[in-house]
Scaffold this active site. Structure first.
Site, PDB file in Angstrom:
ATOM      1  N   ASN A  42       0.819  -1.204   0.000  1.00 32.00           N
ATOM      2  CA  ASN A  42       0.000   0.000   0.000  1.00 32.00           C
ATOM      3  C   ASN A  42       0.857   1.260   0.000  1.00 32.00           C
ATOM      4  O   ASN A  42       1.026   1.916  -1.029  1.00 32.00           O
ATOM      5  CB  ASN A  42      -0.960  -0.027   1.188  1.00 32.00           C
ATOM      6  CG  ASN A  42      -2.065   1.000   1.077  1.00 32.00           C
ATOM      7  OD1 ASN A  42      -1.914   1.997   0.382  1.00 32.00           O
ATOM      8  ND2 ASN A  42      -3.166   0.769   1.744  1.00 32.00           N
ATOM      9  N   ASP A  43       1.435   1.582   1.136  1.00 32.64           N
ATOM     10  CA  ASP A  43       2.160   2.852   1.238  1.00 32.64           C
ATOM     11  C   ASP A  43       3.326   2.964   0.255  1.00 32.64           C
ATOM     12  O   ASP A  43       3.609   4.043  -0.245  1.00 32.64           O
ATOM     13  CB  ASP A  43       2.666   3.048   2.667  1.00 32.64           C
ATOM     14  CG  ASP A  43       1.515   3.095   3.664  1.00 32.64           C
ATOM     15  OD1 ASP A  43       0.480   3.682   3.316  1.00 32.64           O
ATOM     16  OD2 ASP A  43       1.650   2.532   4.760  1.00 32.64           O
TER      17      ASP A  43
END
Lengths: 99, 463
Positions: B390-391
């Site tokens: 994600n990040d």
């Protein structure tokens, strides 16, 4: 300050540079095993824990010394086993893909 | 010439052990020799511990044996049975144990030789660092294990409170030494442990690897300080071994911490005191919506691509999807698709963690590309498959004002198509919305990574 402390200080300075140099150009790939491996090496604390418990006299000292030995021993065996498992994985892949 | 005394033999073992630690650490810095390195270090440790048993003047042998067997057994068993995905928190635990042992040794020295100001001062310093290390490591473990909220816990006025706890704690220690009084040793240890907890609570899960690495270096320093306090004692030579090994780890660990922080484009100070991820960016409305896709359609998209890049993250590891991913990669290659893996420096939860997990599944090294190698390739990539990351793929990092700003990311959004496998619509580790999911070229494939990749494999087998 006692002479032994000065000796230890000289040794510490040299060890600091050694530690710094040894890690110098390590690939990211090995950061995890290296952290785990150095975690194992400070398991030498077990030696100090054995000495501390070995010279302990009062029940309180013995109890704290025993805690130190248990924790130190966990650091040693756990640190070794984790590092060995991580590195073992690299090894196996290499054998599979090897010539 | 007479036979050397037992003391000389023990000293010689320590010298050889220290040499083996240095060589072992050196060997661990290269993939070819890494395994040999840990074995050297392991043999050296065993020799040093056994030699210490024969030190003249030791008593309490039964207790020592019980401690070594119980602690050693627990450590060995735990490290053997734990899943590979849980390795980061295991490193935290075993590091914490080292810190705790260092603090406990300092406690014994303080109780037995408080009247020696040099040894007592060194022990206070060792106890301070060791206590912070064990308390912090345990919090790190609880957070990574999911037994505690991962999101930073930020208390009001935490900086002054933390500082006050530290100062008062250290003051108790100094007072004990100056007054040669053991009464204040208990509050001394309690406050330092509390400080370790307070220091670590505001740190989010994404930053934990850096923090664990820092605590690792701190434990090394605590061990060295204990070593200093022991060199004057009756069995001083064990102290020298601790000084060398401890400082070695302190220095190597500090450098490693800096390297890891740099890989995330953060400073150590920012990691420790920044409470990263606790704040939300305000005033930025993300355009577009999240568009779902079915596994069958995603499989077709990949089957007809020239190049597919797989960007795995921790979510893949949690779902134990590595084997399925390997199968997927093999099937695509059989169809003539070039498959590459994009490995972000902090993919997984530690630098290099993802390489370990993929290696476990039998995916070969030469398919793994790090960020700098793969980023220029994204514009020419037909499909990027993001699995549980994600990040590290959030293009918000390129936008000024985002909390992620400046973090090095994989530029997967520049590819022609992006498929994101994700459990739900939640946010990443850093707790920040991901702009990528709202882009026009991005499709969301919801579900457990292992099941979803299994569906992709099944669909590819049919076509």
């Amino acid at each position: 300050m006692a002479a032994d402390l000065w000796t230890a200080l000289f040794i510490a300075i040299l060890a600091a540079f050694t530690g710094y140099e040894v890690i110098g150009r390590v690939p990211v790939l090995l950061h995890t095993p290296l952290m785990s491996g150095s975690n194992f090496i400070h398991g030498i604390v077990l030696v100090g824990a054995i000495v501390a418990l070995g010279i302990a006299t009062t029940p309180l000292e013995q109890a704290i010394g025993l805690v130190a030995v248990i924790m130190g021993a966990m650091n040693v065996t756990g640190g070794y086993a984790v590092t060995e498992r991580i590195l073992g994985m690299f090894d196996r892949t290499k054998r599979k893909e090897g010539p | 010439m007479s036979l050397p005394g037992i003391g000389t033999v023990i000293d010689a073992v320590y010298v050889v052990a220290v040499l083996a630690f240095i060589l072992g650490l050196k060997a661990m810095s290269s993939p070819e020799t890494a395994r040999r390195g840990i074995m050297y270090a392991g043999a050296a440790m065993l020799a040093a511990v056994v030699a210490t048993f024969f030190s003249p003047g030791l008593s309490n042998f039964l207790l020592i044996a019980v401690g070594v067997i119980v602690g050693g057994g627990i450590g060995w068993y735990w490290a053997r049975v734990v899943q590979m995905t849980a390795m980061p928190q295991m490193v935290a635990v075993f590091n914490g144990m080292g810190g705790g042992a260092a603090a406990a040794i300092a406690g014994v020295v303080l109780l037995s030789s408080l009247s020696n100001p040099a040894d007592a001062s060194l022990s206070v310093a060792g106890a301070v660092i060791g206590s912070i290390s064990i308390a912090g490591s345990v919090i790190a473990f609880l957070k990574l294990q999911g037994w505690m909220r991962q999101k930073p816990l930020v208390l009001p006025a935490r900086q002054p409170i933390n500082l006050a706890v530290l100062i008062v704690g250290v003051a108790f220690g100094v007072y004990s030494v100056v007054r040669v009084d053991t009464v204040f040793l208990l509050p001394f240890f309690v406050l330092l442990l509390l400080y370790g907890v307070l220091l670590t609570l505001p740190i989010g899960g994404a930053d934990m690897p850096v923090v664990i690495s820092l605590f690792n270096a701190l434990t090394g320093i605590a061990v060295a300080l204990d070593g200093f306090a022991l060199v004057n004692g009756p069995l001083g030579d064990a102290g020298y071994a601790m000084v060398i090994a401890g400082v070695l780890v302190g220095a190597a660990g500090s450098l490693l911490t800096i390297l890891m922080a740099r890989a995330m484009n953060r400073s150590i100070g920012n990691v420790i005191f920044g409470a990263f991820g606790a704040t939300e960016e305000t005033g930025v409305a993300i355009q577009g919506s999240m568009k779902p896709i079915e596994a069958e359609d995603a499989a077709v998209l990949m089957a007809y691509a020239n190049q597919v890049v797989i960007a795995p993250g921790y979510g893949m590891a949690v779902a134990q999807a590595q084997q399925k991913v390997k199968e997927l990669s093999d099937l695509l290659e059989a169809k003539g698709v070039t498959v590459k893996f994009a490995i972000h420096p902090v993919a997984g939860r530690m630098p290099g963690h993802m390489n370990v997990l993929l290696a476990e599944a039998g995916i070969s090294y030469d398919k793994l590309f790090d960020r700098d190698e793969i980023n220029p390739e994204f514009p020419n990539t037909d499909v990027v498959l993001v699995i549980g990351a994600n990040d590290v793929v959030n293009p918000a990092a390129r936008r000024a004002g985002s909390p992620l700003q400046g973090m090095p990311i994989l530029d997967v959004d520049l590819a022609k198509n992006v498929i994101v496998i994700k459990r739900g619509q939640g946010k990443g580790f850093a707790g920040i919305e991901n702009d990528l999911f709202y882009k026009d070229n991005c499709r969301m494939l919801y579900g457990d990574a292992q099941q979803v990749v299994g569906k992709l494999v099944a669909a590819l087998k049919k076509s």
